[in-house]
Structures are given as structure tokens and as C-alpha cells.
Enzyme design. Sequence first.
Site, short mmCIF file in Angstrom:
data_model
loop_
_atom_site.label_atom_id
_atom_site.label_comp_id
_atom_site.label_asym_id
_atom_site.label_seq_id
_atom_site.Cartn_x
_atom_site.Cartn_y
_atom_site.Cartn_z
CB CYS A 22 -49.09 -86.11 -16.86
SG CYS A 22 -47.48 -85.52 -16.23
CG HIS A 87 -37.87 -84.57 -12.44
ND1 HIS A 87 -37.26 -83.68 -13.30
CD2 HIS A 87 -38.38 -85.56 -13.21
CE1 HIS A 87 -37.38 -84.12 -14.54
NE2 HIS A 87 -38.06 -85.24 -14.52
CB CYS A 109 -45.37 -82.87 -10.51
SG CYS A 109 -46.99 -83.68 -10.58
CD GLU A 139 -41.17 -88.67 -8.15
OE1 GLU A 139 -41.96 -89.17 -7.31
OE2 GLU A 139 -41.33 -88.79 -9.38
CB THR A 178 -45.13 -89.82 -8.79
OG1 THR A 178 -44.18 -89.20 -9.66
CG2 THR A 178 -45.22 -89.06 -7.47
CB CYS A 208 -48.85 -89.54 -10.59
SG CYS A 208 -48.31 -89.72 -12.30
CB SER A 236 -38.63 -90.49 -19.49
OG SER A 236 -39.97 -90.62 -19.10
CB SER A 237 -38.84 -92.97 -14.12
OG SER A 237 -39.35 -94.06 -13.38
CG ASN A 238 -43.45 -91.31 -17.56
OD1 ASN A 238 -44.05 -91.48 -18.61
ND2 ASN A 238 -42.74 -90.21 -17.33
#
Length: 332
Positions: A22, A87, A109, A139, A178, A208, A236-238
Site C-alpha cells: 500500500c 505503525h 503511515c 499500531e 487501520t 484504511c 501482519s494484522s492485515n
Amino acid sequence: MTETQSSKTPLAIRLCAPRGFCAGVDRAIQIVDLALEKYGRPVYVRHEIVHNKYVVDGLRDKGAVFVEELDEIPPSDRDRPVIFSAHGVPKSVPADAQERQMFYLDATCPLVSKVHKEAEIHFRRGREILLIGHAGHPEVIGTMGQLPDDTVTLIETEDDARAFQRQTDQPLAYITQTTLSVDDTAGIVSVLKDRFPDIVAPHKEDICYATTNRQEAVKEVAPTVEAMVVVGAPNSSNSQRLREVAERAGCRVSVLIQRASDINWPDFDGIGSLGLTAGASAPETLVEEIIDAFADRFDVAVETVRTAEETISFNLPRELRDMTGPTQTAGG
């Protein structure tokens, strides 16, 4: 006899788009690269710049030194640049850097910084603040660290939302991490709004654009394939959310892997279709590596399934803008 292409089992790979880096991750990595170019090695980075071992190892090879806390930086290197990860960090971290007279660059970010600003606005307006997120994630630590201790209550699940008891008679507001599951977060928000109809929501969605877009692409592809591979790191959360989204969409096999060498091939015995995506901190080279690994065993045909276009980019810190042309912030 060497296996020929035609003797391999056909495999249709449906490649999710958008996927991978991203704008925030791309900016953070660029900050480390440009700092090394401008200031030489070593450049210190507090915490992994993004959650991806391949990326971190590559930057380490170039001269980045990763630390968890500023006091790990030797006194002899206190004049070297230190970079804060994408983060975000608690306010105490830049304050500590200033006290130590360190030169730092903030790679947080901008969409995380937006949540930080929201938290501060709610606090100034006298609201009791709830943060929807995962305990221990950098984060979340950074966002809660924007305000005094015990100012923000963390809500991780719908059960937490049902059990929450107001600590004050102040108006309520919520913000979110996010990189959450869009569907999970919607469920938590629904519980909160049912209980507290006047709760103040973010002016604009906190999850996000990249997290949302990657989850939507997986929702499109996962029901149409027999297995789904998400390229990303376990921390990695996402990326973890993408695997969960695929699983909930009914995909028989849904796995998160970092590299082609992590593939457990028995998981993919007998499949004829595969979905493939990557978390926001996973580089495209790892996606290509996975495709090549499947192509060694299957007769692959790759189709891209695009559900959104992304054109967002973010400005670099002022100290590094002379290293490259101006980056405009665009919509998308």
C-alpha cells in the site's frame, strides 16, 4: 523422463488485485532507502519498518539496524538517523529521541497519523474514547500512547463491546486500528451503536483503503476457488485478516505463508483452482515466487481479478524530498 508441461495437472490461478504494498508501506520503505542513500550506514529503525521478514532482511543488508527501543542504540551512534516504523509510536518515543538529542524521521503511515489526530480531538472535546483493535499490536500501542494512560479503552471483540461499562459521564467516541477485518469491525460498531446511540463515529472510516480493497478482492475470488494463499507475515494484522476473510467466504484451504519454501504441498493435492493475494506489507516479488513454485508442479493459467484501482501516494518527510521528485497526495 522429465515431466513435460502438458503432463502437469491444470491449475487456474486467480490473482487478486489490488494486493501487496500500500502507499503507507511503500513510503516507509522508501524513507529507509533514501535515508541510507543520504546519510550512509548505519540508519537505525525502531521496530520492524513493516511486518515482512523479506523486506526487513533486505534493508538490514543495506545497512539498516533494527531495534525495539532507543536505548539499544549505542551512545557512539546517537548522531545517526533513527526512523519510526509505519505503525506509529507513542508520543513518549519522539520525546525520548529529542531528550537524547537524536535526529529522527517519522515513517508513520499518514492514515495512522489521522487516527492519532482523531484521538487527540476527542480528548480535547472531553469525550470518553474507545479504540477498536488488537491488544499488543504496534499500531494500537502507538495510538493509545498519544494520550495519557487509562484515557483510551481497547475493544477487541463484540463481547468486549457488550461488556463495556462507561467510566465517565462524558460523551462516547470510537476510533479503530487501520488494518482490521471490515466485517468484524462492523459487528463491533453495531453493538456499540445499539448500546450507545449517540456514540461519535470517525469522520471518515478509520480502516484504511488498502485493507478494505484487499479484503473486497478476496471476497470476490475466495468463493470461486478451491484454495487461497495469502502472502504475508504471521505478525501482519492485515495479512491475517485476509486469510480469515477467505476462510469465511468458504474457501476449503486458506493459508498464510511468507515464502514459496513455506508451502505445505499436501494442502494443495487435487486442486484445480487457486486464489492468490498478498498483504499490504508483502512485496510483489514474493507473489511471483509463489506463482513460479506452483508452475513447477502444475500447468498454470493466471487470471487477474481486479475489484478496485488505487492511486494514493504520500509525501516523503521534508528532510528527504531533495532525494527524489515531489510525491503528490492523490485520491483513489
